[in-house]
Design a protein around this motif. Structure first.
Motif, PDB file in Angstrom:
ATOM      1  N   MET A  95     -30.170  47.931  -1.406  1.00 40.32           N
ATOM      2  CA  MET A  95     -30.100  46.501  -1.122  1.00 40.32           C
ATOM      3  C   MET A  95     -29.204  45.796  -2.137  1.00 40.32           C
ATOM      4  SD  MET A  95     -32.144  45.559   1.459  1.00 40.32           S
ATOM      5  CE  MET A  95     -32.755  46.800   2.598  1.00 40.32           C
ATOM      6  N   GLU A  96     -28.364  44.923  -1.646  1.00 40.08           N
ATOM      7  CA  GLU A  96     -27.559  44.055  -2.514  1.00 40.08           C
ATOM      8  C   GLU A  96     -28.062  42.629  -2.361  1.00 40.08           C
ATOM      9  OE1 GLU A  96     -23.021  42.277  -2.918  1.00 40.08           O
ATOM     10  OE2 GLU A  96     -23.331  44.222  -1.962  1.00 40.08           O
ATOM     11  N   VAL A  97     -28.424  42.006  -3.469  1.00 39.09           N
ATOM     12  CA  VAL A  97     -29.007  40.658  -3.455  1.00 39.09           C
ATOM     13  C   VAL A  97     -28.128  39.707  -4.255  1.00 39.09           C
ATOM     14  CG1 VAL A  97     -30.978  39.252  -4.179  1.00 39.09           C
ATOM     15  CG2 VAL A  97     -31.362  41.516  -3.167  1.00 39.09           C
ATOM     16  N   THR A  98     -27.865  38.548  -3.688  1.00 41.88           N
ATOM     17  CA  THR A  98     -27.190  37.485  -4.426  1.00 41.88           C
ATOM     18  C   THR A  98     -28.109  36.271  -4.460  1.00 41.88           C
ATOM     19  OG1 THR A  98     -24.993  38.230  -3.726  1.00 41.88           O
ATOM     20  CG2 THR A  98     -25.166  35.985  -4.578  1.00 41.88           C
ATOM     21  N   LEU A  99     -28.565  35.914  -5.653  1.00 45.71           N
ATOM     22  CA  LEU A  99     -29.447  34.757  -5.790  1.00 45.71           C
ATOM     23  C   LEU A  99     -28.650  33.480  -5.557  1.00 45.71           C
ATOM     24  CD1 LEU A  99     -31.426  35.812  -8.991  1.00 45.71           C
ATOM     25  CD2 LEU A  99     -31.983  36.243  -6.586  1.00 45.71           C
ATOM     26  N   LEU A 100     -29.267  32.547  -4.838  1.00 48.98           N
ATOM     27  CA  LEU A 100     -28.588  31.288  -4.520  1.00 48.98           C
ATOM     28  C   LEU A 100     -29.145  30.118  -5.321  1.00 48.98           C
ATOM     29  CD1 LEU A 100     -28.256  31.628  -0.637  1.00 48.98           C
ATOM     30  CD2 LEU A 100     -26.564  32.181  -2.400  1.00 48.98           C
ATOM     31  N   GLU A 101     -30.463  29.916  -5.261  1.00 46.23           N
ATOM     32  CA  GLU A 101     -31.062  28.828  -6.032  1.00 46.23           C
ATOM     33  C   GLU A 101     -32.573  29.012  -6.125  1.00 46.23           C
ATOM     34  OE1 GLU A 101     -31.146  24.896  -4.424  1.00 46.23           O
ATOM     35  OE2 GLU A 101     -31.012  25.592  -2.343  1.00 46.23           O
ATOM     36  N   PRO A 102     -33.151  28.536  -7.239  1.00 47.08           N
ATOM     37  CA  PRO A 102     -34.611  28.599  -7.372  1.00 47.08           C
ATOM     38  C   PRO A 102     -35.267  27.494  -6.543  1.00 47.08           C
ATOM     39  CG  PRO A 102     -33.650  27.560  -9.313  1.00 47.08           C
ATOM     40  CD  PRO A 102     -32.497  27.996  -8.444  1.00 47.08           C
ATOM     41  N   LYS A 103     -36.430  27.773  -6.037  1.00 47.03           N
ATOM     42  CA  LYS A 103     -37.189  26.787  -5.259  1.00 47.03           C
ATOM     43  C   LYS A 103     -38.357  26.266  -6.098  1.00 47.03           C
ATOM     44  CE  LYS A 103     -35.723  26.289  -1.769  1.00 47.03           C
ATOM     45  NZ  LYS A 103     -34.500  25.569  -1.341  1.00 47.03           N
ATOM     46  N   ALA A 104     -38.921  25.156  -5.631  1.00 47.30           N
ATOM     47  CA  ALA A 104     -39.995  24.496  -6.381  1.00 47.30           C
ATOM     48  C   ALA A 104     -41.228  25.369  -6.532  1.00 47.30           C
ATOM     49  CB  ALA A 104     -40.370  23.177  -5.697  1.00 47.30           C
ATOM     50  N   ASP A 105     -41.444  26.292  -5.604  1.00 49.47           N
ATOM     51  CA  ASP A 105     -42.638  27.143  -5.666  1.00 49.47           C
ATOM     52  C   ASP A 105     -42.435  28.391  -6.518  1.00 49.47           C
ATOM     53  OD1 ASP A 105     -40.943  28.598  -4.066  1.00 49.47           O
ATOM     54  OD2 ASP A 105     -42.271  28.697  -2.325  1.00 49.47           O
ATOM     55  N   GLY A 106     -41.292  28.498  -7.187  1.00 51.06           N
ATOM     56  CA  GLY A 106     -41.035  29.634  -8.062  1.00 51.06           C
ATOM     57  C   GLY A 106     -40.276  30.769  -7.412  1.00 51.06           C
ATOM     58  N   THR A 107     -40.099  30.705  -6.090  1.00 47.57           N
ATOM     59  CA  THR A 107     -39.322  31.734  -5.404  1.00 47.57           C
ATOM     60  C   THR A 107     -37.828  31.421  -5.507  1.00 47.57           C
ATOM     61  OG1 THR A 107     -39.427  30.571  -3.278  1.00 47.57           O
ATOM     62  CG2 THR A 107     -41.205  32.136  -3.776  1.00 47.57           C
ATOM     63  N   TRP A 108     -37.017  32.389  -5.049  1.00 47.51           N
ATOM     64  CA  TRP A 108     -35.562  32.214  -5.048  1.00 47.51           C
ATOM     65  C   TRP A 108     -35.018  32.343  -3.633  1.00 47.51           C
ATOM     66  CZ3 TRP A 108     -31.684  31.413  -8.752  1.00 47.51           C
ATOM     67  CH2 TRP A 108     -32.141  31.281 -10.074  1.00 47.51           C
ATOM     68  N   GLY A 146     -30.222  33.797   8.223  1.00 45.69           N
ATOM     69  CA  GLY A 146     -29.382  34.708   7.465  1.00 45.69           C
ATOM     70  C   GLY A 146     -29.652  34.733   5.976  1.00 45.69           C
ATOM     71  N   GLN A 147     -30.680  34.010   5.533  1.00 42.10           N
ATOM     72  CA  GLN A 147     -31.026  33.992   4.113  1.00 42.10           C
ATOM     73  C   GLN A 147     -32.464  34.465   3.913  1.00 42.10           C
ATOM     74  OE1 GLN A 147     -30.127  30.270   2.162  1.00 42.10           O
ATOM     75  NE2 GLN A 147     -27.981  30.305   2.783  1.00 42.10           N
ATOM     76  N   ALA A 148     -32.777  34.794   2.664  1.00 40.32           N
ATOM     77  CA  ALA A 148     -34.097  35.320   2.347  1.00 40.32           C
ATOM     78  C   ALA A 148     -34.746  34.504   1.250  1.00 40.32           C
ATOM     79  CB  ALA A 148     -33.975  36.778   1.904  1.00 40.32           C
ATOM     80  N   LYS A 149     -36.060  34.632   1.158  1.00 40.74           N
ATOM     81  CA  LYS A 149     -36.832  34.017   0.093  1.00 40.74           C
ATOM     82  C   LYS A 149     -37.521  35.140  -0.668  1.00 40.74           C
ATOM     83  CE  LYS A 149     -39.528  29.755  -0.391  1.00 40.74           C
ATOM     84  NZ  LYS A 149     -40.403  28.800   0.315  1.00 40.74           N
ATOM     85  N   LEU A 150     -37.304  35.201  -1.996  1.00 41.10           N
ATOM     86  CA  LEU A 150     -37.819  36.288  -2.806  1.00 41.10           C
ATOM     87  C   LEU A 150     -38.778  35.775  -3.874  1.00 41.10           C
ATOM     88  CD1 LEU A 150     -34.560  38.360  -3.444  1.00 41.10           C
ATOM     89  CD2 LEU A 150     -36.414  38.916  -1.856  1.00 41.10           C
ATOM     90  N   ALA A 151     -39.886  36.478  -4.034  1.00 40.14           N
ATOM     91  CA  ALA A 151     -40.840  36.196  -5.111  1.00 40.14           C
ATOM     92  C   ALA A 151     -40.726  37.330  -6.130  1.00 40.14           C
ATOM     93  CB  ALA A 151     -42.259  36.109  -4.559  1.00 40.14           C
ATOM     94  N   PHE A 152     -40.271  37.005  -7.330  1.00 42.56           N
ATOM     95  CA  PHE A 152     -40.075  38.022  -8.364  1.00 42.56           C
ATOM     96  C   PHE A 152     -41.380  38.313  -9.097  1.00 42.56           C
ATOM     97  CE2 PHE A 152     -35.707  36.958  -7.519  1.00 42.56           C
ATOM     98  CZ  PHE A 152     -35.027  38.148  -7.761  1.00 42.56           C
ATOM     99  N   ASN A 153     -41.409  39.455  -9.784  1.00 39.21           N
ATOM    100  CA  ASN A 153     -42.614  39.903 -10.482  1.00 39.21           C
ATOM    101  C   ASN A 153     -42.775  39.259 -11.856  1.00 39.21           C
ATOM    102  OD1 ASN A 153     -40.307  41.356 -11.400  1.00 39.21           O
ATOM    103  ND2 ASN A 153     -41.639  42.863 -12.377  1.00 39.21           N
TER     104      ASN A 153
END
Length: 366
Positions: free
Chosen positions: A83-96, A128-135
């Motif tokens: 998987m290739e991931v490009t972060l776009l922006e952080p969201k208010a709930d802590g996800t990206w 076409g975009q994703a929401k990711l919760a990091f550890n």
């Protein structure tokens, strides 16, 4: 106003894939009204006056491109997918908010592992975009990201070569402070400590503002009537101190010269919301500047050379006029200026600029 009005032919070999060394040795095209001069960035001291104020974007680019694996257990055993991931922006709930390639090969609830210290779960995907919760978060996240992330080079560079360790230095301004951008304010990449010292000796003042540049800065304009284009929103802040400095310079007759289109868009947003006067400001701006825009704060602009049909070229055309910009870009192509993020720079004065022709050696000896 048509998209085709902002097109031009650019030879592929003029697209820079590495910056010159040192930073301030890049070429500088100076346009003073209709007059065009060729110089280098160090020569800024010849065109700036004591009491002028440069507005600098102090955003810090994160290594937002990540490479990892998605693992899945099935009837035939465990399988994985790169998987290739490009972060776009952080969201208010802590996800990206992020882009994932290939997005179709990951389901909601599945994890991508980037390293022993960094992983993320896909919580949602749409448009076409994703929401990711990091550890992890905070300093732990920053440290893990710095360890495995790569600089998010623009598509026109990434298509020619992968990002490497040198880009961690090259694709960051010397005054970067506030983390949050996924693209650099590239006009500022031309400054080094030696040039900053020369400008201070000249009596040029500097003010820092913050605009976190998003990946949307590279999105193409897809409508033929450019006035209907919708800009991406980016978070920015002008502190009370910064607003006071800019206002004081204007009141004293000095010129406000943003370094880069991001700094310009931010100060013009604050002035628009302030009824034409600069004021402290924080929030997201989606201001779209194209010919016909009335500038409230900006007196001149330092910027790189931009993509054909881009919103940045439209912004420059709003400041200088479309016909002037066509002549400026024709001159840049004919004289083999280097284009885009790692390319050369321009210093644009809408009106004739009466500058003192002092040499760099004169200034360094004062």
């Amino acid at each position: 106003m048509k998209l085709s009005d902002f097109d031009f032919d650019l030879p592929d070999d003029l697209i820079a894939t590495r910056p010159v060394k040192p930073r301030s040795a890049a070429k500088l095209l100076v346009a003073e009204g209709d007059r065009i001069s060729d110089a280098v960035v160090t020569d800024l001291v010849r065109w700036l006056r004591p009491g002028d104020r440069l507005v600098l974007n102090d955003t810090k680019v994160i290594p937002a491109r990540l490479f990892g694996e998605r693992f899945r257990d099935g009837e035939t055993g465990r399988t994985s997918s790169k998987m290739e991931v490009t972060l776009l922006e952080p969201k208010a709930d802590g996800t990206w908010q992020a882009l994932i390639k290939p997005l179709r090969k990951i389901r909601e609830g599945e994890m991508i592992v980037f390293s022993d210290a960094l992983s993320a779960v896909l919580t949602a995907k749409a448009d076409g975009q994703a929401k990711l919760a990091f550890n992890c978060e905070g300093d732990a996240f920053d440290e893990a990201l710095a360890e495995v992330g790569r600089m998010p080079l623009p598509p026109y560079i990434a298509a020619k070569r992968p990002a490497d360790l040198q880009d961690h230095q090259d694709y960051q301004t010397v005054w970067a402070q506030n983390t949050g951008a996924v693209a650099a304010p590239t006009a500022s990449l031309h400054f080094d400590d030696a040039l900053l010292d020369l400008l201070k000796q000249r009596g040029v003042e500097m003010t820092h503002v913050t605009l976190h540049v998003g990946a949307g800065t590279f999105l193409p304009v897809k409508v033929e009537d450019v006035t209907t284009h919708k800009m991406h929103a980016e978070w920015g802040q002008i502190t009370e101190k910064a607003a006071s400095e800019i206002a004081a310079t204007k009141a004293a007759g000095g010129r406000i010269i943003p370094v880069g289109t991001t700094a310009l868009r931010l100060i013009e947003t604050a002035a628009r919301d302030g009824g034409g006067a600069i004021q402290p400001w924080v929030g997201k701006t989606d201001i779209f500047i194209y010919p016909g825009f009335q500038f409230a704060v900006t007196d001149a602009l330092m910027t790189n050379f931009h993509l054909p049909q881009s919103t940045l070229l439209m912004l420059v055309s709003a400041l200088m006029g479309q016909e002037r910009v066509k002549k400026i870009y024709d001159h840049a192509v004919q004289n083999r200026y280097r284009f885009f993020s790692y390319g050369d720079a321009s210093l644009l004065f809408p009106d004739k600029n009466e500058h003192e022709l002092k040499t760099t050696s004169d200034l360094s000896s004062t």
